[in-house]
Design a protein around this motif. Structure first.
Motif, short mmCIF file in Angstrom:
data_model
loop_
_atom_site.label_atom_id
_atom_site.label_comp_id
_atom_site.label_asym_id
_atom_site.label_seq_id
_atom_site.Cartn_x
_atom_site.Cartn_y
_atom_site.Cartn_z
N THR A 1 0.79 -1.23 0.00
CA THR A 1 0.00 0.00 0.00
C THR A 1 0.82 1.28 0.00
O THR A 1 0.25 2.37 -0.16
N SER A 2 2.13 1.20 0.15
CA SER A 2 2.92 2.44 0.12
C SER A 2 4.37 2.12 -0.21
O SER A 2 4.87 1.03 0.11
N LEU A 3 5.02 3.09 -0.85
CA LEU A 3 6.44 2.99 -1.20
C LEU A 3 7.16 4.28 -0.83
O LEU A 3 6.59 5.37 -0.92
N THR A 4 8.40 4.16 -0.42
CA THR A 4 9.30 5.30 -0.33
C THR A 4 10.71 4.80 -0.59
O THR A 4 10.96 3.59 -0.59
N LEU A 5 11.62 5.72 -0.81
CA LEU A 5 12.99 5.37 -1.15
C LEU A 5 13.94 5.77 -0.05
O LEU A 5 13.71 6.75 0.66
N SER A 6 15.02 5.02 0.07
CA SER A 6 16.09 5.40 0.97
C SER A 6 16.56 6.82 0.64
O SER A 6 16.67 7.18 -0.53
N ARG B 1 3.47 -4.62 8.08
CA ARG B 1 4.86 -4.36 8.38
C ARG B 1 5.51 -3.47 7.32
O ARG B 1 4.97 -3.29 6.23
N VAL B 2 6.67 -2.93 7.68
CA VAL B 2 7.51 -2.22 6.73
C VAL B 2 8.67 -3.13 6.38
O VAL B 2 9.31 -3.72 7.26
N VAL B 3 8.92 -3.29 5.08
CA VAL B 3 10.01 -4.12 4.61
C VAL B 3 10.92 -3.30 3.70
O VAL B 3 10.53 -2.24 3.21
N ARG B 4 12.10 -3.82 3.48
CA ARG B 4 13.07 -3.15 2.62
C ARG B 4 13.55 -4.14 1.57
O ARG B 4 13.83 -5.30 1.88
N VAL B 5 13.61 -3.67 0.34
CA VAL B 5 14.06 -4.52 -0.75
C VAL B 5 15.11 -3.76 -1.54
O VAL B 5 15.08 -2.53 -1.64
N SER B 6 16.08 -4.49 -2.09
CA SER B 6 17.18 -3.88 -2.83
C SER B 6 17.04 -4.14 -4.32
O SER B 6 16.56 -5.20 -4.74
N LEU B 7 17.47 -3.17 -5.10
CA LEU B 7 17.50 -3.38 -6.55
C LEU B 7 18.51 -4.44 -6.95
O LEU B 7 18.47 -4.95 -8.07
N LEU C 1 17.92 1.18 -2.23
CA LEU C 1 16.97 0.54 -1.32
C LEU C 1 15.59 1.16 -1.44
O LEU C 1 15.44 2.38 -1.50
N ILE C 2 14.57 0.30 -1.47
CA ILE C 2 13.18 0.69 -1.54
C ILE C 2 12.49 0.17 -0.28
O ILE C 2 12.67 -1.00 0.10
#
Length: 382
Positions: free
Chosen positions: A139-144, A164-170, A152-153
């Motif tokens: 439901t939402s995105l932001t960038l490092s 939860r909030v998760v982090r994913v890498s390109l 990192l996204i």
């Protein structure tokens, strides 16, 4: 690190000056919108030309998109068509691209606007696992803030057991949990995230259909949270309680944090000041369906789902008070709007949620760039 064909340096504080004329649906005065497209949290020179040069941003391109091509909306303001239901939108620094999430699939796509010819197909840059039941999912995105270096996204997601909030890498790999244990309910799972400063993340959580949990500081539901130095195992502090159904959170990276939410009696736009004091800046008893937002030094743009419009609320530069009713723009043109982001060229990016919640046409769901209101424009794009 860059993203495919155009990276983002970070979630910046670049201010874009826009002149908005008071008409049937427009504000008066000058609005300087944060496009979140510059170096992290640094002020850059403002645009001086509200018309963005000699070219009319609302004019069709010299080679308009062809309606006979598969799933290419003929409206030149539409960036991409035929997405799954969107969830999360953030612009990239080149002014012509953005990342958009799909709520039900967990895919994160790069989309690129074109002036001429057929637009390129969306590119999947990452995917996070989601449970899309009810109103959950991505439901939402932001960038490092240092996205240009670390790629990192961050995403707000629903799983089988929590939000939860998760982090994913390109660079690939599995999504890493950052903040877990946010309560999950049959409804009210939507959340929103943004960065306020280089190490302070804002997390807006829904009340999961339980106003009592929103009022309980022992629960993470129905809160605006701050997470300093977001990393796996991060802890959160409550900044604001009593949130209903979460809409959006957006920071101007200076004086104001803006929050939208929906309650049983009204929709609200709230402001949190630098000292932590919160106040209701505007409320809508008719409940237009406040959703994503994009902040400015003197106002905020808000997507409406129920009223199918983009609202622009102007705030006093000194007191930050909203004293006039937010004006509606592009109403009933693209259906139910959800995401909102400021582009580096002054356009306002929005995403639609017509497939699951509205009356979709053959082009839904879509990402659209709405040109900024300009002097003498009088109305939204036709």
């Amino acid at each position: 690190m860059s993203l495919v064909a155009g990276g983002r340096v970070g979630v910046g504080a670049r201010k874009v000056a826009l002149v908005v004329t008071l008409g049937a649906v427009l504000l008066s005065g000058c609005a300087r919108f944060d496009d979140r497209a510059s170096s992290p949290f640094t002020t850059e020179p403002a645009w001086q030309d509200a018309d963005l040069g000699t070219k009319d941003p609302k004019a069709p391109s010299s080679a308009p998109k062809r309606p006979d091509l598969p799933c290419v909306d003929p409206d030149p303001a539409v960036v991409v068509s035929c997405l799954d239901t969107t969830g999360g939108l953030v612009s990239l620094p080149d002014g012509v691209s953005a990342l958009v999430g799909e709520r039900l699939t967990g895919r994160i796509l790069k989309v690129v606007a074109t002036e001429e010819g057929e637009p390129p197909a969306p590119i999947e840059v990452a995917k996070v696992p989601v449970d899309p039941t009810g109103d959950g999912g991505l439901t939402s995105l932001t960038l490092s803030p240092s996205f240009g270096e670390d790629g990192l996204i961050y995403a707000y997601t629903t799983t089988g057991g929590d939000n939860r909030v998760v982090r994913v890498s390109l660079e690939g790999g599995e999504a890493k949990p950052i903040l877990t244990g946010i309560p999950k309910g049959a409804t009210g799972n939507r959340g929103a995230i943004d960065f306020h400063s280089g190490d302070k993340m804002l997390v807006l959580t829904g009340d999961t259909g339980n106003p009592g949990a929103a009022a309980d500081n022992g629960s993470l539901a129905g809160k605006l949270l701050s997470v300093t130095g977001p990393a796996p195992g991060a802890s959160a502090q409550v900044m604001l309680a009593g949130i209903g159904t979460a809409g959006g959170v957006c920071s101007d990276h200076a004086d104001s944090i803006w929050v939208t939410d929906r309650t049983a009696t009204e929709d609200r736009l709230q402001r949190v000041a630098g000292d932590g004091a919160a106040s209701v800046a505007w409320s809508w008893p008719d409940r237009p369906g406040v959703a994503g937002c994009a902040a400015a030094s003197d106002g905020v743009a808000i997507s409406f789902t129920n009223q199918k419009a983009l609202a622009i609320a102007q705030a006093d530069k000194t007191t930050h008070a909203v004293t006039a009713a937010p004006s509606l723009y592009a109403q009933d043109k693209y259906g139910r709007l959800d995401g909102a982001a400021m582009g580096g060229d002054g356009t306002i990016w929005v995403s639609t949620v017509n497939k699951t919640d509205g009356q979709p046409n053959q082009y839904d769901d879509r990402v659209v760039r709405i040109p900024p209101p300009s002097s003498g424009s009088g109305s939204g794009p036709d």
